[in-house]
Write a protein that holds these residues in place. Structure first.
Motif, PDB file in Angstrom:
ATOM      1  N   ASN A 239       0.843  -1.211   0.000  1.00 55.91           N
ATOM      2  CA  ASN A 239       0.000   0.000   0.000  1.00 55.91           C
ATOM      3  C   ASN A 239       0.870   1.250   0.000  1.00 55.91           C
ATOM      4  N   MET A 240       1.946   1.192   0.769  1.00 54.71           N
ATOM      5  CA  MET A 240       2.879   2.325   0.823  1.00 54.71           C
ATOM      6  C   MET A 240       3.645   2.426  -0.497  1.00 54.71           C
ATOM      7  N   VAL A 241       4.098   1.294  -0.975  1.00 49.56           N
ATOM      8  CA  VAL A 241       4.880   1.275  -2.220  1.00 49.56           C
ATOM      9  C   VAL A 241       4.026   1.820  -3.374  1.00 49.56           C
ATOM     10  N   ARG A 242       2.739   1.399  -3.399  1.00 50.10           N
ATOM     11  CA  ARG A 242       1.828   1.866  -4.455  1.00 50.10           C
ATOM     12  C   ARG A 242       1.716   3.389  -4.437  1.00 50.10           C
ATOM     13  N   LYS A 243       1.533   3.952  -3.237  1.00 53.89           N
ATOM     14  CA  LYS A 243       1.436   5.414  -3.145  1.00 53.89           C
ATOM     15  C   LYS A 243       2.753   6.053  -3.560  1.00 53.89           C
ATOM     16  N   GLY A 244       3.831   5.421  -3.139  1.00 53.83           N
ATOM     17  CA  GLY A 244       5.161   5.960  -3.440  1.00 53.83           C
ATOM     18  C   GLY A 244       5.464   6.009  -4.928  1.00 53.83           C
ATOM     19  N   ILE A 245       5.056   4.975  -5.651  1.00 55.60           N
ATOM     20  CA  ILE A 245       5.366   5.010  -7.093  1.00 55.60           C
ATOM     21  C   ILE A 245       4.265   5.723  -7.893  1.00 55.60           C
ATOM     22  N   TYR A 420      -9.273  -2.897   3.875  1.00 53.11           N
ATOM     23  CA  TYR A 420      -9.394  -2.677   5.320  1.00 53.11           C
ATOM     24  C   TYR A 420      -8.051  -2.302   5.917  1.00 53.11           C
ATOM     25  N   ASP A 421      -8.152  -1.678   7.096  1.00 51.95           N
ATOM     26  CA  ASP A 421      -6.960  -1.253   7.787  1.00 51.95           C
ATOM     27  C   ASP A 421      -6.532  -2.358   8.758  1.00 51.95           C
ATOM     28  N   ALA A 422      -5.357  -2.895   8.513  1.00 55.59           N
ATOM     29  CA  ALA A 422      -4.888  -4.040   9.290  1.00 55.59           C
ATOM     30  C   ALA A 422      -4.831  -3.714  10.788  1.00 55.59           C
ATOM     31  N   LYS A 423      -4.295  -2.532  11.115  1.00 58.78           N
ATOM     32  CA  LYS A 423      -4.105  -2.164  12.523  1.00 58.78           C
ATOM     33  C   LYS A 423      -5.461  -2.026  13.217  1.00 58.78           C
ATOM     34  N   ASP A 424      -6.392  -1.360  12.511  1.00 56.96           N
ATOM     35  CA  ASP A 424      -7.729  -1.142  13.059  1.00 56.96           C
ATOM     36  C   ASP A 424      -8.395  -2.491  13.362  1.00 56.96           C
ATOM     37  N   LEU A 425      -8.294  -3.406  12.419  1.00 54.08           N
ATOM     38  CA  LEU A 425      -8.931  -4.715  12.614  1.00 54.08           C
ATOM     39  C   LEU A 425      -8.264  -5.487  13.745  1.00 54.08           C
ATOM     40  N   ASN A 426      -6.949  -5.354  13.806  1.00 55.57           N
ATOM     41  CA  ASN A 426      -6.197  -6.012  14.882  1.00 55.57           C
ATOM     42  C   ASN A 426      -6.652  -5.511  16.246  1.00 55.57           C
ATOM     43  N   GLU A 427      -6.842  -4.203  16.320  1.00 53.68           N
ATOM     44  CA  GLU A 427      -7.298  -3.619  17.594  1.00 53.68           C
ATOM     45  C   GLU A 427      -8.679  -4.136  17.990  1.00 53.68           C
ATOM     46  N   LYS A 428      -9.486  -4.488  16.956  1.00 57.34           N
ATOM     47  CA  LYS A 428     -10.823  -5.001  17.237  1.00 57.34           C
ATOM     48  C   LYS A 428     -10.796  -6.520  17.476  1.00 57.34           C
ATOM     49  N   GLY A 429      -9.608  -7.072  17.553  1.00 53.16           N
ATOM     50  CA  GLY A 429      -9.483  -8.489  17.887  1.00 53.16           C
ATOM     51  C   GLY A 429      -9.455  -9.431  16.690  1.00 53.16           C
ATOM     52  N   PHE A 430      -9.377  -8.857  15.481  1.00 59.11           N
ATOM     53  CA  PHE A 430      -9.353  -9.709  14.276  1.00 59.11           C
ATOM     54  C   PHE A 430      -7.921 -10.040  13.866  1.00 59.11           C
ATOM     55  N   THR A 431      -7.739 -11.193  13.311  1.00 62.37           N
ATOM     56  CA  THR A 431      -6.492 -11.506  12.619  1.00 62.37           C
ATOM     57  C   THR A 431      -6.721 -11.073  11.172  1.00 62.37           C
ATOM     58  N   TYR A 432      -5.766 -10.337  10.614  1.00 65.20           N
ATOM     59  CA  TYR A 432      -5.975  -9.750   9.283  1.00 65.20           C
ATOM     60  C   TYR A 432      -4.906 -10.223   8.296  1.00 65.20           C
ATOM     61  N   TYR A 433      -5.374 -10.589   7.113  1.00 62.17           N
ATOM     62  CA  TYR A 433      -4.451 -10.904   6.013  1.00 62.17           C
ATOM     63  C   TYR A 433      -4.838 -10.083   4.790  1.00 62.17           C
ATOM     64  N   GLY A 434      -3.894  -9.353   4.232  1.00 62.41           N
ATOM     65  CA  GLY A 434      -4.142  -8.623   2.984  1.00 62.41           C
ATOM     66  C   GLY A 434      -3.231  -9.192   1.905  1.00 62.41           C
ATOM     67  N   ILE A 435      -3.099  -8.431   0.822  1.00 61.85           N
ATOM     68  CA  ILE A 435      -2.227  -8.866  -0.279  1.00 61.85           C
ATOM     69  C   ILE A 435      -0.992  -7.964  -0.271  1.00 61.85           C
ATOM     70  N   GLY A 436       0.124  -8.501   0.166  1.00 60.05           N
ATOM     71  CA  GLY A 436       1.367  -7.722   0.198  1.00 60.05           C
ATOM     72  C   GLY A 436       1.361  -6.636   1.249  1.00 60.05           C
ATOM     73  N   VAL A 437       0.503  -6.821   2.253  1.00 65.64           N
ATOM     74  CA  VAL A 437       0.364  -5.804   3.295  1.00 65.64           C
ATOM     75  C   VAL A 437       1.114  -6.274   4.536  1.00 65.64           C
ATOM     76  N   LYS A 438       1.774  -5.317   5.183  1.00 69.23           N
ATOM     77  CA  LYS A 438       2.525  -5.651   6.398  1.00 69.23           C
ATOM     78  C   LYS A 438       1.543  -6.011   7.495  1.00 69.23           C
ATOM     79  N   GLN A 439       1.810  -7.082   8.209  1.00 69.79           N
ATOM     80  CA  GLN A 439       0.925  -7.435   9.326  1.00 69.79           C
ATOM     81  C   GLN A 439       1.302  -6.598  10.542  1.00 69.79           C
ATOM     82  N   PRO A 440       0.299  -6.133  11.291  1.00 70.77           N
ATOM     83  CA  PRO A 440       0.615  -5.345  12.485  1.00 70.77           C
ATOM     84  C   PRO A 440       1.492  -6.147  13.445  1.00 70.77           C
ATOM     85  N   VAL A 441       2.362  -5.405  14.163  1.00 65.75           N
ATOM     86  CA  VAL A 441       3.309  -6.050  15.084  1.00 65.75           C
ATOM     87  C   VAL A 441       2.563  -6.931  16.094  1.00 65.75           C
TER      88      VAL A 441
END
Ligand code: NAI
Ligand code: UGA
Length: 448
Positions: A239-245, A420-441
């Protein structure tokens, strides 16, 4: 002016309706009697935002009509547009049987000068075959009626078809006579008000332009899917790389969204057809072969994540699938990545409950009752082991995850479109998987 549009599918119906919207008399023709009878009653064969209202308005003004009778409908027309399907044959090449059948039919029935325009996506050389087919029919009738062929490829996107047609980035027309150029200029004049260019060229170049455009767009997507997969391995976030390029104007921010592979009726078939055309002419499209290969792999990426998360034990698990159509705002299921993912889940003994705002009826043609269909997106979540976001319909963008978490058996989200926002979902107790997205710490720590 007066035109006939032969083939009343996604392209023909939009083309005919939009021409009538700017005041041209249009008859839309199809061999499918049922389709035409329904259209006469205002029932559309496809879902396309805004189209139903536009059809109704122009039918009422008697600028738009529907018929199965090509022989009568082409009389008095300035141009006849061929907008029938060109599906892939077994070897990947575009099957021209529908286009050439229409050309023959035109040759059998035309009585006056006509520009015969190919709007279907067709390989270089097709206009010549269309011309030959018409000439043969005129000769068989023993008549000598002048006509021209032209190539006018269509660049509309499903779900935004009206906007794309009325306000095109460009209109490409291949012609080989001044007379045809004059007719096409008159027809397209109403669309050029806002400075959209009308680009005339020779016919082979126009035919090739269509394939080059789709192939370039498919290449951008496969490239980004490859980058996304590498991001994941290297701990970067696409997501960051996409915005960057994307902020580099030379690259641009469109069509660089990674996902679960491109689908639809055109990118897959047009990439195949171009590879095939090149092969037949002794050339190898090496980039496009990789584009295709990456796309095939990408359709399995979400399934592989699911399988890994559940340690390969998918039998008896229930998956909520949000979105079935190949992209939002259409009911088109052709080459939809959802079909590949669902098939793989079912093969593993899993159950699927799906919801799509408009494509469920269409999906039933291929999926039947092998899956359950929800009344809405939340119903699919009841007792689900995970949610799979497959098509990014606007209504799926900000769901109430607090409600979702109470309905689901297990709080896991596989987001095939990175909406979806990985961090937001994590905070709500969800495990999140995206495509090429960094998983929250936090999630990484929890999984270790
Ligand atoms: N679907 C899309 O978004 C786009 C499609 N294209 C191209 O446009 C062409 C048409 O595509 P779609 O509209 O998606 O196809 P479609 O399958 O939705 O519609 C084709 C229509 O042609 C009719 N037809 C077939 N033979 C006929 C005949 N002899 N006489 C009268 N009607 C006949 C069929 O009954 C059908 O209604 C294809 O070459 C496609 O690659 C180009 C740009 C966008
Ligand atoms: O020839 C055609 O039929 C049409 O094909 C595409 O239009 P369409 O297939 O309707 O839809 P797109 O919006 O291009 O999406 C195609 C696929 O690519 C995927 N995609 C698109 C963009 C992106 O950044 N990432 C991505 O994965 C979509 O999810 C979808 O599966 C082209 O965009 C049109 O210009 C062309 O006229």
């Amino acid at each position: 002016m007066r035109i006939a549009v032969v083939g009343t599918g996604y392209v023909g119906l939009v083309t005919g309706t939009c021409f009538s919207e700017v005041g041209i008399d249009v008859t839309c023709i199809d061999i499918d009697t049922n389709k035409i009878e329904n259209l006469k009653k205002g029932i559309l064969p496809i879902y396309e935002p805004g189209l139903e209202e536009m059809v109704a308005r122009n039918t009422q003004k008697e600028r738009l009509s529907f018929s199965t009778d090509l022989a009568t409908s082409i009389q008095g027309c300035d141009a006849a547009f061929i907008a029938v399907g060109t599906p892939p044959g077994e070897d990947g090449s575009a099957d021209l049987k529908y286009v050439l059948a229409v050309a023959r039919s035109i040759g059998q029935n035309m009585n006056d000068y006509l520009v015969v325009v190919t709007k279907s996506t067709v390989p270089v050389g097709t206009a010549n075959k269309v011309r030959k087919a018409i000439e043969e029919e005129l000769t068989a009738r023993g008549v000598d009626i002048p006509f021209d062929v032209a190539s006018n490829p269509e660049f509309l996107k499903e779900g935004a078809a009206i906007e794309d047609f009325l306000k095109p980035d460009r209109i490409v027309v291949g012609v080989c006579s001044e007379k045809a150029e004059t007719v096409m200029t008159k027809l397209y004049k109403p669309f050029l008000m806002n400075g959209h260019p009308l680009i005339f060229m020779d016919i082979p170049s126009a035919e090739m332009t269509k394939y080059a455009a789709n192939a370039m767009l498919a290449t951008k997507i496969s490239f980004m899917n490859d980058i996304a997969n590498l991001c994941e391995i290297m701990g970067a976030d696409v997501n960051m790389v996409r915005k960057g390029i994307g902020s580099d104007a030379r690259i641009g921010n469109k069509f660089i969204y990674p996902g679960i592979g491109y689908g639809g009726s055109c990118f897959p078939k047009d990439v195949k057809a171009l590879i095939r055309t090149a092969n037949e002419n002794g050339y190898e499209m090496r980039v496009l072969k990789s584009v295709e290969e990456v796309n095939e792999n990408q359709k399995s990426v979400l399934f592989n994540k699911i399988s890994t998360h559940f340690s390969g034990n998918l039998a008896g698990k229930t998956f909520a699938v949000w979105g079935l159509s190949f992209k939002p705002k259409t009911d088109d299921m052709r080459e939809a990545p959802s079909l590949v993912i669902i098939k793989k889940l079912l093969e593993q003994g899993a159950q699927v409950k799906a919801y799509d705002p408009v494509a469920m009826e269409e999906a039933k043609h291929s999926l039947g009752d092998t899956i359950q269909y929800g009344k809405d997106e939340y119903e699919t979540l009841i007792d689900a082991d995970a949610l799979l976001l497959v098509t990014e319909w606007p209504e799926f963008r900000s769901p109430n995850f607090t409600v979702a978490s109470k309905l689901m058996k297990d709080k896991v989200v596989f987001d095939g479109r990175n909406i979806y926002d990985a961090k937001d979902l994590n905070e709500k107790g969800f495990t999140y998987y995206g495509i090429g997205v960094k998983q929250p710490v936090e999630q990484l720590n929890a999984t270790v």
